[in-house]
Design a protein around this motif. Structure first.
Motif, PDB file in Angstrom:
ATOM      1  N   VAL A 150      -0.481  19.756  -2.888  1.00 33.93           N
ATOM      2  CA  VAL A 150      -0.446  19.842  -1.543  1.00 33.93           C
ATOM      3  C   VAL A 150      -1.126  21.503  -0.945  1.00 33.93           C
ATOM      4  N   SER A 151      -1.046  22.293  -2.014  1.00 33.22           N
ATOM      5  CA  SER A 151      -1.577  23.632  -1.691  1.00 33.22           C
ATOM      6  C   SER A 151      -3.186  23.446  -1.216  1.00 33.22           C
ATOM      7  N   SER A 152      -3.830  22.212  -1.850  1.00 33.99           N
ATOM      8  CA  SER A 152      -5.234  22.005  -1.723  1.00 33.99           C
ATOM      9  C   SER A 152      -5.650  21.659   0.052  1.00 33.99           C
ATOM     10  N   LEU A 153      -4.518  21.578   0.541  1.00 42.54           N
ATOM     11  CA  LEU A 153      -4.518  21.172   1.829  1.00 42.54           C
ATOM     12  C   LEU A 153      -4.745  22.455   3.008  1.00 42.54           C
ATOM     13  N   TYR A 154      -4.259  23.619   2.376  1.00 41.31           N
ATOM     14  CA  TYR A 154      -4.397  24.697   3.204  1.00 41.31           C
ATOM     15  C   TYR A 154      -5.339  25.676   2.771  1.00 41.31           C
ATOM     16  N   PRO A 155      -5.749  26.939   3.687  1.00 39.45           N
ATOM     17  CA  PRO A 155      -6.673  27.730   3.259  1.00 39.45           C
ATOM     18  C   PRO A 155      -6.494  28.129   1.918  1.00 39.45           C
TER      19      PRO A 155
ATOM     20  N   ASN B 135     -10.023  15.513  -5.076  1.00 40.23           N
ATOM     21  CA  ASN B 135      -9.604  14.843  -3.533  1.00 40.23           C
ATOM     22  C   ASN B 135     -10.868  14.340  -2.915  1.00 40.23           C
ATOM     23  N   VAL B 136     -12.151  15.159  -2.866  1.00 41.09           N
ATOM     24  CA  VAL B 136     -13.113  14.601  -2.276  1.00 41.09           C
ATOM     25  C   VAL B 136     -13.779  13.389  -2.940  1.00 41.09           C
ATOM     26  N   TRP B 137     -13.765  13.576  -4.454  1.00 43.43           N
ATOM     27  CA  TRP B 137     -14.355  12.426  -4.977  1.00 43.43           C
ATOM     28  C   TRP B 137     -13.497  11.137  -5.035  1.00 43.43           C
ATOM     29  N   CYS B 138     -12.147  11.213  -4.779  1.00 39.78           N
ATOM     30  CA  CYS B 138     -11.298  10.092  -4.672  1.00 39.78           C
ATOM     31  C   CYS B 138     -11.577   9.539  -3.337  1.00 39.78           C
ATOM     32  N   ARG B 139     -11.723  10.375  -2.148  1.00 39.24           N
ATOM     33  CA  ARG B 139     -11.834   9.793  -0.747  1.00 39.24           C
ATOM     34  C   ARG B 139     -13.262   9.108  -0.874  1.00 39.24           C
ATOM     35  N   THR B 140     -14.125   9.444  -1.650  1.00 40.65           N
ATOM     36  CA  THR B 140     -15.315   8.664  -1.734  1.00 40.65           C
ATOM     37  C   THR B 140     -15.112   7.389  -2.171  1.00 40.65           C
ATOM     38  N   ALA B 141     -14.515   7.612  -3.441  1.00 40.82           N
ATOM     39  CA  ALA B 141     -14.188   6.406  -4.412  1.00 40.82           C
ATOM     40  C   ALA B 141     -13.388   5.176  -3.492  1.00 40.82           C
TER      41      ALA B 141
ATOM     42  N   ALA C 200      -2.153  11.759  -4.412  1.00 36.50           N
ATOM     43  CA  ALA C 200      -0.565  12.287  -4.041  1.00 36.50           C
ATOM     44  C   ALA C 200      -0.838  13.847  -4.188  1.00 36.50           C
ATOM     45  N   TYR C 201      -0.749  14.370  -2.923  1.00 35.53           N
ATOM     46  CA  TYR C 201      -0.641  15.788  -2.690  1.00 35.53           C
ATOM     47  C   TYR C 201       0.834  16.294  -2.740  1.00 35.53           C
ATOM     48  N   LEU C 202       1.195  16.420  -4.212  1.00 35.75           N
ATOM     49  CA  LEU C 202       2.583  17.060  -4.270  1.00 35.75           C
ATOM     50  C   LEU C 202       2.846  18.146  -4.314  1.00 35.75           C
ATOM     51  N   PRO C 203       4.092  18.666  -3.695  1.00 36.17           N
ATOM     52  CA  PRO C 203       4.581  20.089  -3.304  1.00 36.17           C
ATOM     53  C   PRO C 203       4.880  20.615  -4.661  1.00 36.17           C
ATOM     54  N   LEU C 204       5.571  21.539  -4.935  1.00 37.45           N
ATOM     55  CA  LEU C 204       5.957  22.306  -6.060  1.00 37.45           C
ATOM     56  C   LEU C 204       6.935  21.167  -6.761  1.00 37.45           C
ATOM     57  N   VAL C 205       6.753  20.874  -8.030  1.00 36.07           N
ATOM     58  CA  VAL C 205       7.408  20.155  -8.846  1.00 36.07           C
ATOM     59  C   VAL C 205       8.168  20.988  -9.972  1.00 36.07           C
ATOM     60  N   ARG C 206       9.186  20.774 -10.591  1.00 39.94           N
ATOM     61  CA  ARG C 206      10.042  21.525 -11.600  1.00 39.94           C
ATOM     62  C   ARG C 206       9.562  20.842 -12.856  1.00 39.94           C
ATOM     63  N   THR C 207       8.375  21.617 -13.532  1.00 43.69           N
ATOM     64  CA  THR C 207       8.133  21.100 -14.966  1.00 43.69           C
ATOM     65  C   THR C 207       7.791  22.443 -15.703  1.00 43.69           C
ATOM     66  N   PRO C 208       7.448  22.156 -16.885  1.00 44.77           N
ATOM     67  CA  PRO C 208       7.218  23.345 -17.966  1.00 44.77           C
ATOM     68  C   PRO C 208       6.185  24.118 -17.391  1.00 44.77           C
ATOM     69  N   MET C 209       5.019  23.498 -16.843  1.00 44.20           N
ATOM     70  CA  MET C 209       3.640  24.161 -16.341  1.00 44.20           C
ATOM     71  C   MET C 209       3.882  25.089 -15.119  1.00 44.20           C
ATOM     72  N   SER C 210       4.935  24.660 -14.003  1.00 42.78           N
ATOM     73  CA  SER C 210       5.124  25.278 -13.024  1.00 42.78           C
ATOM     74  C   SER C 210       6.120  26.482 -13.339  1.00 42.78           C
ATOM     75  N   GLN C 211       6.952  26.188 -14.171  1.00 43.59           N
ATOM     76  CA  GLN C 211       8.151  27.177 -14.595  1.00 43.59           C
ATOM     77  C   GLN C 211       7.620  28.482 -15.253  1.00 43.59           C
ATOM     78  N   VAL C 212       6.241  28.693 -15.826  1.00 40.66           N
ATOM     79  CA  VAL C 212       5.705  29.472 -16.421  1.00 40.66           C
ATOM     80  C   VAL C 212       5.694  30.806 -15.449  1.00 40.66           C
TER      81      VAL C 212
END
Length: 274
Positions: A163-168, A184-190, A204-216
């Motif tokens: 979802v952060s890619s939708l903001y400045p 995102n642009v490639w998928c819109r074209t496809a 899927a413009y997901l917001p924050l998800v509790r995963t090992p990657m985000s919890q770093v």
């Protein structure tokens, strides 16, 4: 779950019988399958009787997931691969083209996040290469490889974005946001080009998800977030919908406002980055 979390991150509503009918016996390819959202997605898919082809770097986890899937009556295969490695990616693409003549769903979920100021990245061009190779190039390569297989079934491509890619764009996230926005642009074209082929494309413009990657990142620990299980549910629901994108309800309201106020947002970011 707090009241704020339940408002900002409502649990996705799923029709279990519809999911089982749609995924049972279908071939599904999942990248980033061994941890986080990918692992949660795989476990839900095996519950619905899907046949699985899993891609990730962690072989013990992939082996265990395939063992569990087979025990539940699903067909399951995997390739232990680092999708940032172009030679390895080429090998996987060749294997997929031979192994799976038809594919019903491709979930491009593998991702890499990196938070670093540009001034600290002057001698780290490889950070941008690796992030782009995983978040963008591997998705494109797999999608093009599986295009004939998706066309045979009227299959669906689902890309896990942010979802952060939708903001400045915010400071420190140049590599991550650039790779996500490119995808995102490639998928819109496809989505436009493949509509006539009967192939659905979704982001899927997901917001924050509790995963090992985000919890770093310790800044995220106290913030509300989706669980990996709920995020997987969002991907499954999107795969069955006619909509191009999933966005949190609040992003539909705030992202256009943030875009309109982009000069002020950039001014704030410049001040904060000093």
């Amino acid at each position: 779950m707090s009241l704020l979390s339940s408002i900002l991150y409502p649990a996705p509503r799923l029709h279990e019988s519809r999911l089982k009918n749609r995924f049972n016996g279908r071939w599904v390819v999942v990248t980033g399958a061994s941890h986080g959202i990918g692992e949660a997605l795989v476990r839900r898919l095996m519950h619905y009787g899907a046949n699985l082809y899993l891609l990730a770097r962690s072989e013990p986890e992939l082996q265990e997931l395939c063992r569990e899937a087979r025990a539940m009556g699903c067909r399951a295969s995997y390739r232990c691969v680092d999708l940032r490695d172009r030679l390895a990616l080429n090998s996987v693409c060749g294997d997929l083209a031979k192994t799976l003549p038809s594919v019903d769903f491709l979930f491009c979920n593998a991702g890499k996040s990196i938070c670093r100021r540009l001034v600290d990245a002057a001698d780290r061009l490889h950070d941008f290469d690796r992030t782009m190779d995983l978040n963008y190039r591997s998705m494109v390569a797999l999608s093009l490889t599986l295009l004939p297989a998706l066309r045979r079934t009227g299959g669906q491509l689902v890309y896990t974005s942010s979802v952060s890619s939708l903001y400045p764009p915010a400071p420190k996230w140049s590599a991550y946001h650039a790779s996500k926005c490119a995808s995102n642009v490639w998928c819109r074209t496809a989505a436009c080009e493949w509509h006539s082929l009967g192939i659905g494309v979704h982001v899927a413009y997901l917001p924050l998800v509790r995963t090992p990657m985000s919890q770093v990142n310790p800044n995220y620990h106290a913030l509300p977030a989706y669980s990996a299980h709920d995020a997987a549910g969002i991907l499954l629901r999107l795969a069955l919908s006619k909509h191009f994108a999933y966005k949190p309800w609040w992003a539909w309201v705030t992202a256009p406002v943030a875009s309109f106020l982009a000069p002020f947002v950039r001014f704030f970011y410049q001040k904060a980055a000093r």
